[in-house]
Each structure stands twice: as C-alpha cells, then as structure tokens.
Write a protein that holds these residues in place. Structure first.
Motif, PDB file in Angstrom:
ATOM      1  N   HIS A   8       0.503  -1.279  -0.268  1.00 52.67           N
ATOM      2  CA  HIS A   8       0.166   0.059   0.075  1.00 52.67           C
ATOM      3  C   HIS A   8       0.821   1.933   0.466  1.00 52.67           C
ATOM      4  O   HIS A   8       1.648   1.394   0.310  1.00 52.67           O
ATOM      5  CB  HIS A   8      -0.864   0.345   1.208  1.00 52.67           C
ATOM      6  CG  HIS A   8       0.023  -0.003   2.511  1.00 52.67           C
ATOM      7  ND1 HIS A   8       0.264  -1.545   2.910  1.00 52.67           N
ATOM      8  CD2 HIS A   8       0.143   0.952   3.256  1.00 52.67           C
ATOM      9  CE1 HIS A   8       0.837  -0.367   4.490  1.00 52.67           C
ATOM     10  NE2 HIS A   8       0.696   0.160   4.784  1.00 52.67           N
ATOM     11  N   VAL A   9       0.027   2.552  -0.250  1.00 50.75           N
ATOM     12  CA  VAL A   9       0.743   3.657   0.193  1.00 50.75           C
ATOM     13  C   VAL A   9       0.037   3.927   1.494  1.00 50.75           C
ATOM     14  O   VAL A   9      -0.777   3.816   1.863  1.00 50.75           O
ATOM     15  CB  VAL A   9       0.602   4.682  -0.923  1.00 50.75           C
ATOM     16  CG1 VAL A   9       1.130   6.294  -0.697  1.00 50.75           C
ATOM     17  CG2 VAL A   9       0.712   3.483  -2.249  1.00 50.75           C
ATOM     18  N   LEU A  44      -5.338   8.994  -4.536  1.00 49.86           N
ATOM     19  CA  LEU A  44      -5.054   7.348  -4.560  1.00 49.86           C
ATOM     20  C   LEU A  44      -6.208   6.391  -3.971  1.00 49.86           C
ATOM     21  O   LEU A  44      -6.533   5.807  -5.502  1.00 49.86           O
ATOM     22  CB  LEU A  44      -3.491   7.224  -4.040  1.00 49.86           C
ATOM     23  CG  LEU A  44      -2.619   7.608  -4.476  1.00 49.86           C
ATOM     24  CD1 LEU A  44      -1.586   7.503  -3.094  1.00 49.86           C
ATOM     25  CD2 LEU A  44      -1.784   7.369  -5.951  1.00 49.86           C
ATOM     26  N   ARG A  49      -6.411   2.669  -5.678  1.00 49.29           N
ATOM     27  CA  ARG A  49      -4.627   2.200  -4.973  1.00 49.29           C
ATOM     28  C   ARG A  49      -5.111   2.052  -3.661  1.00 49.29           C
ATOM     29  O   ARG A  49      -5.760   2.725  -2.827  1.00 49.29           O
ATOM     30  CB  ARG A  49      -3.481   3.013  -5.203  1.00 49.29           C
ATOM     31  CG  ARG A  49      -2.870   2.968  -6.100  1.00 49.29           C
ATOM     32  CD  ARG A  49      -2.667   2.231  -7.306  1.00 49.29           C
ATOM     33  NE  ARG A  49      -2.326   3.047  -8.277  1.00 49.29           N
ATOM     34  CZ  ARG A  49      -1.989   1.707  -9.995  1.00 49.29           C
ATOM     35  NH1 ARG A  49      -1.610   0.678  -9.051  1.00 49.29           N
ATOM     36  NH2 ARG A  49      -1.744   2.345 -10.672  1.00 49.29           N
ATOM     37  N   ASN A  50      -4.609   0.675  -2.957  1.00 51.09           N
ATOM     38  CA  ASN A  50      -4.360   0.492  -1.399  1.00 51.09           C
ATOM     39  C   ASN A  50      -3.624   1.965  -1.103  1.00 51.09           C
ATOM     40  O   ASN A  50      -2.689   2.086  -1.289  1.00 51.09           O
ATOM     41  CB  ASN A  50      -3.750  -0.650  -0.990  1.00 51.09           C
ATOM     42  CG  ASN A  50      -5.190  -2.122  -1.410  1.00 51.09           C
ATOM     43  OD1 ASN A  50      -6.188  -1.756  -1.692  1.00 51.09           O
ATOM     44  ND2 ASN A  50      -4.171  -2.851  -1.322  1.00 51.09           N
ATOM     45  N   VAL A  51      -4.281   2.903   0.008  1.00 48.91           N
ATOM     46  CA  VAL A  51      -3.720   3.058   0.784  1.00 48.91           C
ATOM     47  C   VAL A  51      -4.497   3.607   2.005  1.00 48.91           C
ATOM     48  O   VAL A  51      -5.644   3.989   2.277  1.00 48.91           O
ATOM     49  CB  VAL A  51      -3.967   5.321  -0.223  1.00 48.91           C
ATOM     50  CG1 VAL A  51      -5.900   5.405  -0.325  1.00 48.91           C
ATOM     51  CG2 VAL A  51      -3.719   6.052   0.393  1.00 48.91           C
ATOM     52  N   ARG A 121       4.781  -0.051   0.193  1.00 49.83           N
ATOM     53  CA  ARG A 121       5.813   0.377  -0.896  1.00 49.83           C
ATOM     54  C   ARG A 121       6.052   1.807  -1.396  1.00 49.83           C
ATOM     55  O   ARG A 121       7.149   1.936  -2.066  1.00 49.83           O
ATOM     56  CB  ARG A 121       5.327  -0.061  -2.119  1.00 49.83           C
ATOM     57  CG  ARG A 121       4.387  -1.938  -2.204  1.00 49.83           C
ATOM     58  CD  ARG A 121       6.237  -2.716  -2.054  1.00 49.83           C
ATOM     59  NE  ARG A 121       6.236  -3.456  -1.786  1.00 49.83           N
ATOM     60  CZ  ARG A 121       6.815  -4.423   0.037  1.00 49.83           C
ATOM     61  NH1 ARG A 121       6.413  -3.582   0.849  1.00 49.83           N
ATOM     62  NH2 ARG A 121       5.943  -5.437   0.335  1.00 49.83           N
ATOM     63  N   ASP A 258       0.128   7.317  -8.367  1.00 49.39           N
ATOM     64  CA  ASP A 258      -0.159   6.565  -9.292  1.00 49.39           C
ATOM     65  C   ASP A 258       0.527   5.917 -10.257  1.00 49.39           C
ATOM     66  O   ASP A 258      -0.119   4.791 -10.554  1.00 49.39           O
ATOM     67  CB  ASP A 258      -1.521   7.529  -9.880  1.00 49.39           C
ATOM     68  CG  ASP A 258      -2.251   5.837 -10.509  1.00 49.39           C
ATOM     69  OD1 ASP A 258      -2.757   4.661  -9.924  1.00 49.39           O
ATOM     70  OD2 ASP A 258      -2.905   6.049 -10.950  1.00 49.39           O
ATOM     71  N   TRP A 261       2.728   3.807  -9.611  1.00 49.14           N
ATOM     72  CA  TRP A 261       3.047   2.295  -9.339  1.00 49.14           C
ATOM     73  C   TRP A 261       2.629   1.600 -10.376  1.00 49.14           C
ATOM     74  O   TRP A 261       3.430   0.454 -10.743  1.00 49.14           O
ATOM     75  CB  TRP A 261       1.677   2.229  -8.269  1.00 49.14           C
ATOM     76  CG  TRP A 261       0.892   0.781  -7.104  1.00 49.14           C
ATOM     77  CD1 TRP A 261       1.077  -0.179  -8.064  1.00 49.14           C
ATOM     78  CD2 TRP A 261       1.355   1.375  -5.975  1.00 49.14           C
ATOM     79  NE1 TRP A 261       0.825  -1.147  -7.028  1.00 49.14           N
ATOM     80  CE2 TRP A 261       1.100  -0.068  -5.926  1.00 49.14           C
ATOM     81  CE3 TRP A 261       1.712   2.022  -5.091  1.00 49.14           C
ATOM     82  CZ2 TRP A 261       1.271  -0.819  -4.676  1.00 49.14           C
ATOM     83  CZ3 TRP A 261       1.693   1.089  -3.764  1.00 49.14           C
ATOM     84  CH2 TRP A 261       1.761  -0.276  -3.696  1.00 49.14           C
ATOM     85  N   SER A 262       1.743   1.917 -12.182  1.00 48.65           N
ATOM     86  CA  SER A 262       1.600   1.315 -12.846  1.00 48.65           C
ATOM     87  C   SER A 262       2.592   0.984 -13.306  1.00 48.65           C
ATOM     88  O   SER A 262       2.977  -0.110 -13.848  1.00 48.65           O
ATOM     89  CB  SER A 262       1.306   2.286 -13.855  1.00 48.65           C
ATOM     90  OG  SER A 262       0.028   2.220 -12.901  1.00 48.65           O
TER      91      SER A 262
END
Length: 314
Positions: A8-9, A44, A49-51, A121, A258, A261-262
């Motif tokens: 996650h962020v 996010l 995204r997991n945040v 991460r 974002d 991450w991609s």
C-alpha cells in the motif's frame, strides 16, 4: 485493507476541515474536509490504490466528517490518527481567480515514533506536517526508517501563514528532500522558499541531495521534470477552464504516485531503476498526473477524479 499484509501507499500528514470562503461573499462559507497529504491519499483511493493515512484529528464532529469523507474515497485512516484535542481547521479564502489563501488552527502532535508497516511500498509526506513542531521531526524519522522497504515521495506545499520564515522552512525542506526519491514542488513554493532563485537552479541543487526525480508544477505553463539520470521533460499544458485550484497540486502528486505504481517503480527494490528512469517513463508520469490535475481544477474544491473518469484521457 490490512496494513500488515497488503502492499500500500502510506500518506503521513495533516487532515483538516477547510472553511472555504469566497471573496465575493464571505457569508457563503462552506466546510469541506481537506489537508494536503489527505488529499493525496484521497486521489489514490479514488484511483483504486490501497492507501492509508496517518494523520492527527480529534474524536469530535469534524473528525467524524473527515473520517467519513476520506473513507468514502477508500482511504484507511490509521487508529493512531485520532488523538488530537480538536480537529484542525483552515480558513481558505478564494480570490476572484479561484486561488486560495489559508489561515490555520492546527495541532500536529502525532505519537512518536510514527509506525510504518513493512508492507508500505510508497510513503508520502508533505506540507504543514513536515515543518511544524512537535510532529515534524517524527515525520522525518518515519521517512528515514521507511526507506528500507519503500520509496519516499515529498511535496513541500508551502503554507507561509503557518511555516515561519522562508529561510527556516527551506532548511527543513532540504532535510526532507535529502531522504526522498521523488519530490514534487510548485514554482510558487520555490519562489517563496528561495527568494526567487531560478527554478532550474533549485531543481539541479535538489537532485544532488538524493532524489531521483524532481517535478515542478507551473500552473498554466505545465509541469517540468528533471531526473538524476539526465531526463529533462516538460508536460504540454491542456486547455482547461479553471473553476478553482483547491487540491490541484495534491491531485497531481497523487497522480505521480499512481503512475509510479503502474510503472512498477515502488518499493525499495525499485530505487536503482528509479534513478535510471528513462524519458518515456517520465512522460507517462507527467501525462498521468496532468490529466488528473486537469479534472480537479475544472470543478470546485478538492475533488479529484475517480478511475472511471480517466478513460481515454492523455
């Protein structure tokens, strides 16, 4: 989301209630949850995204509003966040162009040390929470520790009304730049922090401190990225009708994360690849962040797009 198992962020920093007051009609003020790191997290969450957000709010009605507002955008607020005596506020006064200036009532005293799960991460921090006592040093310590498993992103997002002198603030900002992998800053922030030094000179100096990428946003002129690998890339600005700029820089920062991450450029294991980033990757980051910010400025308030709204853009 389970912080102990899910990559996650983690965003660290202030969440508050913006009391938005149009200059033309101050009596029409509205209360809207905000805060720079919180808005990054919201961006996010809306992008899937997991945040998580580590902040400092009260167990009061405004704190409840913040928890629901960001929770509705899939932001997990950590249990350690709810220890303040009262939830912070910021009076945001809009001028005739929609630009905001702020007056703050803010406490930032999170528990120290700030806990960062090994599954983070990306760890992001910025703005007020990095420069005011007593919480600022705890944020810096958390970023230093998190470098073992995460990349670090940072946005100074200067707020002169609460940050003290430019000289004092720049000394603190430089400490955060030195532990960061990706720095996003506005040209207005650079002008205030450095007394008007040329933007490219500041970017060059910051790259020598440790970051792989420094990106400066320049309003309608578009963003500019410099990298330690030698890439120099400017984003082509879109023709967007601006309603206001509230949250625009935060949504741009969320878009950067974002895109990283991609591209698979997250986690400490990606640090060497990030330092060798290539032009097409930088272009993809700028395009993604710009598309997200363009939508945000086209409507009122800090209201970043959902993933479904980005189909076919840039």
């Amino acid at each position: 989301m389970d912080l102990e198992t899910d990559p996650h962020v983690l965003a660290i920093g202030e969440a508050l209630v913006d009391i938005v007051s149009p200059a033309s009609n101050p009596s029409a003020a509205t209360e809207i949850p905000g805060g720079s790191p919180a808005n990054v997290a919201m961006t996010l969450g809306r992008l899937g995204r997991n945040v998580a957000l580590q902040t400092w709010i009260g167990r009061d009605p405004r704190g409840d509003v913040i928890t629901k507002h960001f929770g509705d955008s899939h932001v997990f607020i950590t249990p350690e966040s709810c220890g303040a005596d009262r939830t912070p506020t910021a009076l945001a006064t809009l001028d005739e162009n929609g630009a905001a200036s702020y007056t703050f009532d803010l406490e930032w005293a999170p528990a120290s040390p700030i806990r960062v799960a090994d599954t983070a991460r990306v760890v992001h921090a910025g703005s007020i929470a990095t420069v005011i006592e007593p919480g600022g040093p705890a944020v810096l310590d958390a970023l230093v520790a998190a470098r073992q498993h995460a990349i670090i992103t940072y946005d100074p997002n200067a707020r002169p009304a609460i940050m003290g002198s430019p000289e004092e603030s720049l000394a603190t900002v430089n400490k955060f730049v030195a532990v960061s992998d990706v720095v996003k800053v506005s040209d207005e922030d650079i002008a205030w922090l450095t007394g008007g030094r040329p933007v490219e000179d500041v970017l060059r100096d910051w790259l020598t401190m440790g970051p792989a990428i420094v990106i400066v946003t320049r309003g309608k002129t578009g963003a500019l990225a410099h990298t330690v690998s030698g890439v120099r890339r400017a984003a082509v600005p879109a023709d967007v009708e601006v309603v206001d700029t509230v949250g625009a820089g935060d949504s741009f920062m969320g878009g950067i994360i974002d895109a990283l991450w991609s591209l698979g450029l997250v986690g400490a294991m990606s640090r060497s690849a990030l330092h060798a980033i290539e032009d097409d990757q930088v272009r993809a980051i700028l395009d993604r962040a710009s598309a997200i910010s363009d939508i945000t400025v086209s409507r009122a308030g800090a209201n970043p797009p959902w993933l479904s709204e980005l189909a076919g853009m840039r």
